[in-house]
Structure formats: structure tokens, C-alpha cells
Motif scaffolding. Structure first.
Motif, PDB file in Angstrom:
ATOM      1  N   LEU A  34       0.841  -1.198   0.000  1.00 45.02           N
ATOM      2  CA  LEU A  34       0.000   0.000   0.000  1.00 45.02           C
ATOM      3  C   LEU A  34       0.869   1.237   0.000  1.00 45.02           C
ATOM      4  CD1 LEU A  34      -2.477   1.825   0.469  1.00 45.02           C
ATOM      5  CD2 LEU A  34      -2.266   1.308   2.913  1.00 45.02           C
ATOM      6  N   VAL A  50      -8.131  -2.064   1.718  1.00 41.67           N
ATOM      7  CA  VAL A  50      -6.812  -2.334   1.150  1.00 41.67           C
ATOM      8  C   VAL A  50      -6.607  -3.840   1.099  1.00 41.67           C
ATOM      9  CG1 VAL A  50      -4.327  -2.033   1.417  1.00 41.67           C
ATOM     10  CG2 VAL A  50      -5.890  -0.191   2.090  1.00 41.67           C
ATOM     11  N   SER A  51      -6.256  -4.349  -0.067  1.00 37.18           N
ATOM     12  CA  SER A  51      -5.995  -5.773  -0.243  1.00 37.18           C
ATOM     13  C   SER A  51      -4.671  -5.920  -0.983  1.00 37.18           C
ATOM     14  CB  SER A  51      -7.131  -6.411  -1.035  1.00 37.18           C
ATOM     15  OG  SER A  51      -6.912  -7.794  -1.182  1.00 37.18           O
ATOM     16  N   CYS A  52      -3.660  -6.488  -0.307  1.00 35.83           N
ATOM     17  CA  CYS A  52      -2.308  -6.533  -0.875  1.00 35.83           C
ATOM     18  C   CYS A  52      -1.782  -7.958  -0.982  1.00 35.83           C
ATOM     19  CB  CYS A  52      -1.346  -5.726  -0.004  1.00 35.83           C
ATOM     20  SG  CYS A  52      -1.656  -3.960  -0.051  1.00 35.83           S
ATOM     21  N   SER A  56       1.171  -4.469   3.655  1.00 37.85           N
ATOM     22  CA  SER A  56       0.246  -3.364   3.458  1.00 37.85           C
ATOM     23  C   SER A  56       0.950  -2.053   3.718  1.00 37.85           C
ATOM     24  CB  SER A  56      -0.964  -3.485   4.390  1.00 37.85           C
ATOM     25  OG  SER A  56      -1.835  -4.475   3.936  1.00 37.85           O
ATOM     26  N   THR A  70     -10.726   1.427   8.321  1.00 40.90           N
ATOM     27  CA  THR A  70     -10.106   0.841   7.130  1.00 40.90           C
ATOM     28  C   THR A  70      -9.883  -0.645   7.329  1.00 40.90           C
ATOM     29  OG1 THR A  70      -9.064   2.919   6.448  1.00 40.90           O
ATOM     30  CG2 THR A  70      -8.002   0.897   5.709  1.00 40.90           C
ATOM     31  N   LEU A  72      -7.593  -3.884   6.230  1.00 38.91           N
ATOM     32  CA  LEU A  72      -6.297  -4.269   5.674  1.00 38.91           C
ATOM     33  C   LEU A  72      -6.269  -5.787   5.568  1.00 38.91           C
ATOM     34  CD1 LEU A  72      -4.270  -1.883   7.950  1.00 38.91           C
ATOM     35  CD2 LEU A  72      -4.536  -1.617   5.489  1.00 38.91           C
ATOM     36  N   VAL A  81       0.831  -8.405   6.627  1.00 39.48           N
ATOM     37  CA  VAL A  81       0.002  -7.242   6.358  1.00 39.48           C
ATOM     38  C   VAL A  81       0.697  -5.969   6.814  1.00 39.48           C
ATOM     39  CG1 VAL A  81      -2.106  -6.054   7.053  1.00 39.48           C
ATOM     40  CG2 VAL A  81      -2.213  -8.398   6.267  1.00 39.48           C
ATOM     41  N   CYS A  94     -10.332  -0.392  12.769  1.00 35.20           N
ATOM     42  CA  CYS A  94      -9.841  -1.090  11.574  1.00 35.20           C
ATOM     43  C   CYS A  94     -10.027  -2.596  11.705  1.00 35.20           C
ATOM     44  CB  CYS A  94      -8.364  -0.776  11.348  1.00 35.20           C
ATOM     45  SG  CYS A  94      -8.037   0.946  10.894  1.00 35.20           S
ATOM     46  N   ILE A  96      -8.138  -6.150  10.489  1.00 34.63           N
ATOM     47  CA  ILE A  96      -6.886  -6.686   9.954  1.00 34.63           C
ATOM     48  C   ILE A  96      -7.036  -8.193   9.879  1.00 34.63           C
ATOM     49  CG2 ILE A  96      -4.407  -6.961  10.304  1.00 34.63           C
ATOM     50  CD1 ILE A  96      -6.093  -4.113  12.036  1.00 34.63           C
ATOM     51  N   SER A  99      -3.302 -11.940   7.689  1.00 35.01           N
ATOM     52  CA  SER A  99      -1.876 -11.636   7.708  1.00 35.01           C
ATOM     53  C   SER A  99      -1.135 -12.910   8.094  1.00 35.01           C
ATOM     54  CB  SER A  99      -1.581 -10.525   8.721  1.00 35.01           C
ATOM     55  OG  SER A  99      -0.209 -10.277   8.788  1.00 35.01           O
TER      56      SER A  99
END
Length: 194
Positions: A34, A50-52, A56, A70, A72, A81, A94, A96, A99
């Protein structure tokens, strides 16, 4: 505001040299990262997804990171992550999840060397693949200056400290731990690793 960023490589945002960027109401799907910051930068992200496939967030020591409302998420196994050594880092409201790492070290979503506040966040399905008995901190670690407050940890796992591993005197306040597991000890949390 209201942006879509997809297939960015190596990162969607790369800050060097004291910049400030704010991202709001965005959908970000990147190949790798990100944001990457490397020198007195400030990165703020709010109301986003957000998708990585990799990190991240990758921060350096003099940078500040702030995330609010948000999500992640990691797309692939054996990725982290968060890898965060920011001067200050704040996450509020958030999510998460997913990860993962296959190393024997912790997952390091929050590697707080200084001021770190994680508030009203949910961590679920994060894990360190227990290749050996030292794999620890499925969702993250507690270090000096780290505060987890009103957070929920669900279905995280590692060899030691399924959800969290204490390395130093951080604070966990009003948090809930559900169905976190460890193959060695400390399903919810452990107080160190060997």
C-alpha cells in the motif's frame, strides 16, 4: 478521495522526504505494498479497503502512520500485512485479517518502537505458520509504547502467543480474545519467546 487503485507495483504510494498524503474512501488493490515511507513522511488513510499481496504498510523510523475505519487484508499466504517501525502509528476502528508468515519470527503487524495506539480494531484469521516452536505472535506483538485498547482477536494462531506475544511493557486494555490457538503455549498471549 473516492479513488480506485489496482495492480500497483511495487507500491501504490511511495513517500520519500517529508511528505504528507491523506487517502479517503478508496479501494486499493496492489501487487505488493500500500505505502512505503522513508524519511519524515505522514501517511493517513480513512474509510478505505486495502488488499495486498505483500506488506500493506512499510514504515521507517521517522515516519507517522494513521488509519481509521479501514480494512487491511492480505491476498496470499506467507505475507505480512503490516511491517511497521514508524515514529508513531495509530489504528482506529480497523479490521486486519489474513496476515500470515512462514518464518519463525512474529507476524509483526505492529512493531512499535515508540508510540503505537491500536483502538477498537478487529484481528482475525492471522497466523504464523508454526514451522518451529519459536513462531510467535499470530496477530502481533506488544512492545514498549504499544497500546491495544478495546480490540477483538479471533482465530489467530502461532506456536507461542496465538494472538499476541509480549516482548516488553506495553498495555492491553479491555480486549477480547476468542478461539486463538498456539501449538506450544499461550493460546491468547504469551509473555515472550525462547
Amino acid at each position: 478521495n473516492k479513488c480506485i487503485i489496482s495492480e500497483g507495483y511495487p507500491s501504490a504510494f511511495n513517500l520519500h522526504g517529508g511528505y504528507t498524503i491523506e487517502v479517503n474512501d478508496c479501494n486499493i488493490v496492489t501487487n505488493d505494498t500500500l505505502c512505503e515511507t522513508r524519511g519524515g513522511d505522514n501517511f493517513l488513510i480513512k474509510n478505505s479497503f486495502v488488499s495486498c499481496n505483500g506488506y500493506s504498510v512499510f514504515c521507517n523510523d521517522n515516519d507517522n502512520f494513521y488509519a481509521e475505519n479501514t480494512t487491511l487484508k492480505s491476498n496470499t499466504p506467507n505475507k505480512i500485512v503490516f511491517y511497521n517501525r514508524c515514529k508513531s502509528q495509530t489504528l482506529k476502528n480497523c479490521n486486519i485479517y489474513y496476515s500470515t508468515t512462514s518464518t519463525s519470527s512474529d507476524n509483526l503487524p505492529f512493531f512499535g518502537n515508540t508510540k503505537t495506539l491500536i483502538e477498537n480494531c478487529k484481528f482475525y484469521n492471522n497466523y504464523v505458520q508454526p514451522k518451529d516452536e519459536e513462531a510467535h505472535g499470530g496477530a502481533g506483538c506488544v512492545r514498549d509504547g504499544v497500546v491495544y485498547e478495546n480490540c477483538i482477536f479471533v482465530n489467530n494462531s502461532a506456536a507461542q502467543g496465538g494472538a499476541l506475544t509480549y516482548h516488553a511493557s506495553g498495555l492491553i486494555k479491555n480486549c477480547t480474545f476468542i478461539n486463538n490457538t498456539a501449538t506450544e503455549y499461550g493460546g491468547a498471549l504469551s509473555t515472550g519467546y525462547e
